[in-house]
Design a protein around this motif. Sequence first.
Motif, PDB file in Angstrom:
ATOM      1  N   LEU A 284       5.194 -32.217   7.240  1.00 50.67           N
ATOM      2  CA  LEU A 284       5.589 -33.614   7.077  1.00 50.67           C
ATOM      3  C   LEU A 284       4.446 -34.446   6.497  1.00 50.67           C
ATOM      4  CD1 LEU A 284       7.810 -35.746   7.529  1.00 50.67           C
ATOM      5  CD2 LEU A 284       6.811 -36.164   9.788  1.00 50.67           C
ATOM      6  N   LYS A 285       3.209 -34.157   6.881  1.00 56.36           N
ATOM      7  CA  LYS A 285       2.068 -34.892   6.317  1.00 56.36           C
ATOM      8  C   LYS A 285       1.994 -34.725   4.804  1.00 56.36           C
ATOM      9  CE  LYS A 285      -0.911 -34.691  10.429  1.00 56.36           C
ATOM     10  NZ  LYS A 285      -2.172 -34.135  10.993  1.00 56.36           N
ATOM     11  N   LEU A 286       2.221 -33.505   4.323  1.00 52.38           N
ATOM     12  CA  LEU A 286       2.210 -33.289   2.875  1.00 52.38           C
ATOM     13  C   LEU A 286       3.348 -34.041   2.208  1.00 52.38           C
ATOM     14  CD1 LEU A 286       1.217 -31.860   0.304  1.00 52.38           C
ATOM     15  CD2 LEU A 286       2.740 -29.961   0.900  1.00 52.38           C
ATOM     16  N   LEU A 287       4.552 -33.936   2.766  1.00 48.22           N
ATOM     17  CA  LEU A 287       5.707 -34.605   2.172  1.00 48.22           C
ATOM     18  C   LEU A 287       5.506 -36.116   2.125  1.00 48.22           C
ATOM     19  CD1 LEU A 287       8.759 -32.673   3.662  1.00 48.22           C
ATOM     20  CD2 LEU A 287       7.303 -32.102   1.704  1.00 48.22           C
ATOM     21  N   GLU A 288       4.966 -36.672   3.178  1.00 45.52           N
ATOM     22  CA  GLU A 288       4.750 -38.110   3.217  1.00 45.52           C
ATOM     23  C   GLU A 288       3.717 -38.545   2.175  1.00 45.52           C
ATOM     24  OE1 GLU A 288       5.732 -41.155   5.243  1.00 45.52           O
ATOM     25  OE2 GLU A 288       7.389 -39.869   4.630  1.00 45.52           O
ATOM     26  N   ALA A 289       2.680 -37.731   1.978  1.00 52.60           N
ATOM     27  CA  ALA A 289       1.699 -38.066   0.942  1.00 52.60           C
ATOM     28  C   ALA A 289       2.365 -38.080  -0.430  1.00 52.60           C
ATOM     29  CB  ALA A 289       0.548 -37.065   0.969  1.00 52.60           C
ATOM     30  N   LEU A 290       3.211 -37.098  -0.699  1.00 55.14           N
ATOM     31  CA  LEU A 290       3.909 -37.063  -1.989  1.00 55.14           C
ATOM     32  C   LEU A 290       4.889 -38.218  -2.116  1.00 55.14           C
ATOM     33  CD1 LEU A 290       4.604 -33.224  -2.262  1.00 55.14           C
ATOM     34  CD2 LEU A 290       2.782 -34.540  -3.372  1.00 55.14           C
ATOM     35  N   ARG A 291       5.611 -38.515  -1.035  1.00 55.61           N
ATOM     36  CA  ARG A 291       6.579 -39.628  -1.078  1.00 55.61           C
ATOM     37  C   ARG A 291       5.879 -40.941  -1.382  1.00 55.61           C
ATOM     38  NH1 ARG A 291       8.111 -43.773   1.716  1.00 55.61           N
ATOM     39  NH2 ARG A 291       6.595 -43.346   3.375  1.00 55.61           N
ATOM     40  N   ARG A 292       4.660 -41.095  -0.881  1.00 58.27           N
ATOM     41  CA  ARG A 292       3.909 -42.335  -1.086  1.00 58.27           C
ATOM     42  C   ARG A 292       3.139 -42.336  -2.409  1.00 58.27           C
ATOM     43  NH1 ARG A 292      -0.054 -42.511   2.026  1.00 58.27           N
ATOM     44  NH2 ARG A 292       0.128 -40.598   3.247  1.00 58.27           N
ATOM     45  N   GLY A 293       3.510 -41.439  -3.313  1.00 59.22           N
ATOM     46  CA  GLY A 293       2.889 -41.449  -4.623  1.00 59.22           C
ATOM     47  C   GLY A 293       1.575 -40.712  -4.705  1.00 59.22           C
ATOM     48  N   GLY A 294       1.338 -39.801  -3.783  1.00 58.64           N
ATOM     49  CA  GLY A 294       0.118 -39.009  -3.803  1.00 58.64           C
ATOM     50  C   GLY A 294      -0.776 -39.256  -2.618  1.00 58.64           C
ATOM     51  N   GLY A 295      -0.664 -40.441  -2.041  1.00 60.95           N
ATOM     52  CA  GLY A 295      -1.436 -40.729  -0.836  1.00 60.95           C
ATOM     53  C   GLY A 295      -2.902 -40.429  -1.005  1.00 60.95           C
ATOM     54  N   GLU A 296      -3.455 -39.695  -0.010  1.00 60.70           N
ATOM     55  CA  GLU A 296      -4.872 -39.332  -0.025  1.00 60.70           C
ATOM     56  C   GLU A 296      -5.146 -38.135  -0.915  1.00 60.70           C
ATOM     57  OE1 GLU A 296      -2.755 -39.339   2.404  1.00 60.70           O
ATOM     58  OE2 GLU A 296      -3.473 -40.323   4.220  1.00 60.70           O
ATOM     59  N   LEU A 297      -4.088 -37.517  -1.443  1.00 64.53           N
ATOM     60  CA  LEU A 297      -4.251 -36.239  -2.129  1.00 64.53           C
ATOM     61  C   LEU A 297      -4.363 -36.343  -3.632  1.00 64.53           C
ATOM     62  CD1 LEU A 297      -1.735 -33.910  -0.256  1.00 64.53           C
ATOM     63  CD2 LEU A 297      -4.191 -34.196   0.136  1.00 64.53           C
ATOM     64  N   LEU A 298      -3.404 -37.023  -4.257  1.00 63.43           N
ATOM     65  CA  LEU A 298      -3.239 -36.954  -5.702  1.00 63.43           C
ATOM     66  C   LEU A 298      -3.173 -38.330  -6.327  1.00 63.43           C
ATOM     67  CD1 LEU A 298      -0.427 -34.228  -5.850  1.00 63.43           C
ATOM     68  CD2 LEU A 298      -2.849 -33.880  -6.412  1.00 63.43           C
ATOM     69  N   ALA A 299      -3.580 -38.414  -7.579  1.00 59.20           N
ATOM     70  CA  ALA A 299      -3.354 -39.635  -8.357  1.00 59.20           C
ATOM     71  C   ALA A 299      -1.854 -39.822  -8.531  1.00 59.20           C
ATOM     72  CB  ALA A 299      -4.032 -39.522  -9.712  1.00 59.20           C
ATOM     73  N   PRO A 300      -1.391 -41.066  -8.646  1.00 53.08           N
ATOM     74  CA  PRO A 300       0.055 -41.304  -8.758  1.00 53.08           C
ATOM     75  C   PRO A 300       0.714 -40.520  -9.877  1.00 53.08           C
ATOM     76  CG  PRO A 300      -1.089 -43.362  -8.350  1.00 53.08           C
ATOM     77  CD  PRO A 300      -2.151 -42.326  -8.562  1.00 53.08           C
ATOM     78  N   GLU A 301       0.045 -40.369 -11.019  1.00 57.14           N
ATOM     79  CA  GLU A 301       0.672 -39.636 -12.121  1.00 57.14           C
ATOM     80  C   GLU A 301       0.809 -38.144 -11.802  1.00 57.14           C
ATOM     81  OE1 GLU A 301      -3.675 -40.552 -13.319  1.00 57.14           O
ATOM     82  OE2 GLU A 301      -2.001 -41.557 -12.289  1.00 57.14           O
ATOM     83  N   SER A 302      -0.119 -37.595 -11.022  1.00 54.56           N
ATOM     84  CA  SER A 302      -0.015 -36.189 -10.632  1.00 54.56           C
ATOM     85  C   SER A 302       1.136 -35.994  -9.657  1.00 54.56           C
ATOM     86  CB  SER A 302      -1.314 -35.711  -9.990  1.00 54.56           C
ATOM     87  OG  SER A 302      -2.377 -35.727 -10.907  1.00 54.56           O
ATOM     88  N   ALA A 303       1.233 -36.880  -8.662  1.00 58.68           N
ATOM     89  CA  ALA A 303       2.335 -36.782  -7.708  1.00 58.68           C
ATOM     90  C   ALA A 303       3.669 -36.955  -8.419  1.00 58.68           C
ATOM     91  CB  ALA A 303       2.179 -37.826  -6.606  1.00 58.68           C
ATOM     92  N   ALA A 304       3.730 -37.887  -9.365  1.00 56.37           N
ATOM     93  CA  ALA A 304       4.975 -38.107 -10.103  1.00 56.37           C
ATOM     94  C   ALA A 304       5.367 -36.875 -10.897  1.00 56.37           C
ATOM     95  CB  ALA A 304       4.831 -39.316 -11.023  1.00 56.37           C
ATOM     96  N   SER A 305       4.379 -36.156 -11.425  1.00 54.96           N
ATOM     97  CA  SER A 305       4.698 -34.965 -12.207  1.00 54.96           C
ATOM     98  C   SER A 305       5.274 -33.858 -11.335  1.00 54.96           C
ATOM     99  CB  SER A 305       3.455 -34.463 -12.955  1.00 54.96           C
ATOM    100  OG  SER A 305       2.532 -33.850 -12.078  1.00 54.96           O
TER     101      SER A 305
END
Length: 395
Positions: A284-305
């Motif tokens: 769920l932590k990973l999914l939430e980071a992706l749902r929030r546009g990358g969160g602490e993990l990824l730049a928004p454009e990377s998460a969007a891709s």
Amino acid sequence: MNLPASAVPAAALSLRDRVDDALDRALAERRLVGAVVLVARDGEPVYRRAAGQADRESDRLMREDTIFLLASVTKPFVAAVALKLAEQGRIDLDAPVTRWLPQFRPQLADGSAPEISLRQLLAHRSGLSYRFGEAAGSDYDTHAVSDGFDQPGLDIEENLRRLGATRLRFAPDTGFKYSLGLDVLGEALARATGTPLPQLVQELIAAPLAMADTGFQVADYKRLAAHYSDGVAADGSRRPLRMHDGSELAFFDGVLRYAPGRIEKTASYPSGGAGMAGSAGDVLKLLEALRRGGGELLAPESAASMLQPHTPAPIEGLDPGWGYGYGAAVLVDPVAAATPQSRGTFAWGGVYGHSWFIDPQRGLSVVALTNTALEGMSGQFTLDLRDAVYAGLDA
């Protein structure tokens, strides 16, 4: 008069009642042995429950921190690692995999060996396949290719040799086929960075999200679930069968070959498509980071891709209305898919019995890790859970 939850209009029930009903029916009908279900909306937990048994034979109850073999729930973790490394300039997703795996040169039927890029591996557009995705007697059988959750102790060099001896199903970037591409990608990432894939996942995903239980080893074997497959008892009633190394399950025209003990063998290669273990809370932590546009993990454009369809619907092998992004499917047409989920929903599962999805438009993240295949991945429970979450959502 107190009616059972299943007899009350779904919209009149609370989300907890609806999801409880879906879960309780699956357990009562012995379609599931146990499950952990978590639902978050707009980042807030709105449902969390561990139900049934983590280990039926020892009567160990399911707990929210139970650890499961994740199978293809591994894929979004490794996809996120690849995109993070690309952000950092440590890899080029459009470079040929032979830059790091020079011996990996599978051929087309005409004998040519086209270049395969990391991006094509990530998007399942490489021409590779899975052994379980091929009919009996294919070259994947002939070369005993591992699907990443069988054959304990097999190393990556040997599996790449076997896979490289198979025929590409199509020229790279001319089609889609769910495949061992992320296993190949995972080793390429390790070679490119000089860092083993498990360490990359730990440094780039697990540590930033404070995950305690998820990786290529089991954090605490006392919390590891036993895993089960569809089966029938001697009296004809449904009774899931406990899996062991060598268990097999028919899957369309192929066969799923399981080895729950694989993760205990340190020589087993870290399968980038199927090799991790973890808890529902960590997923769920990973999914939430992706749902929030990358969160602490990824730049928004990377998460969007990750969440955009690199192969749009329709795709042979996927349900109508679904395309494929990086690490999971993307909903392109909710009407064709006959689903209440919103366009852009990102979803997948795992053959040990898991399903999950993110619906960014509705702010939803849903994780259901079960210990029962294939009901927990693609059975009626997954549809009942989905519908229970959406029924009356905006009432």
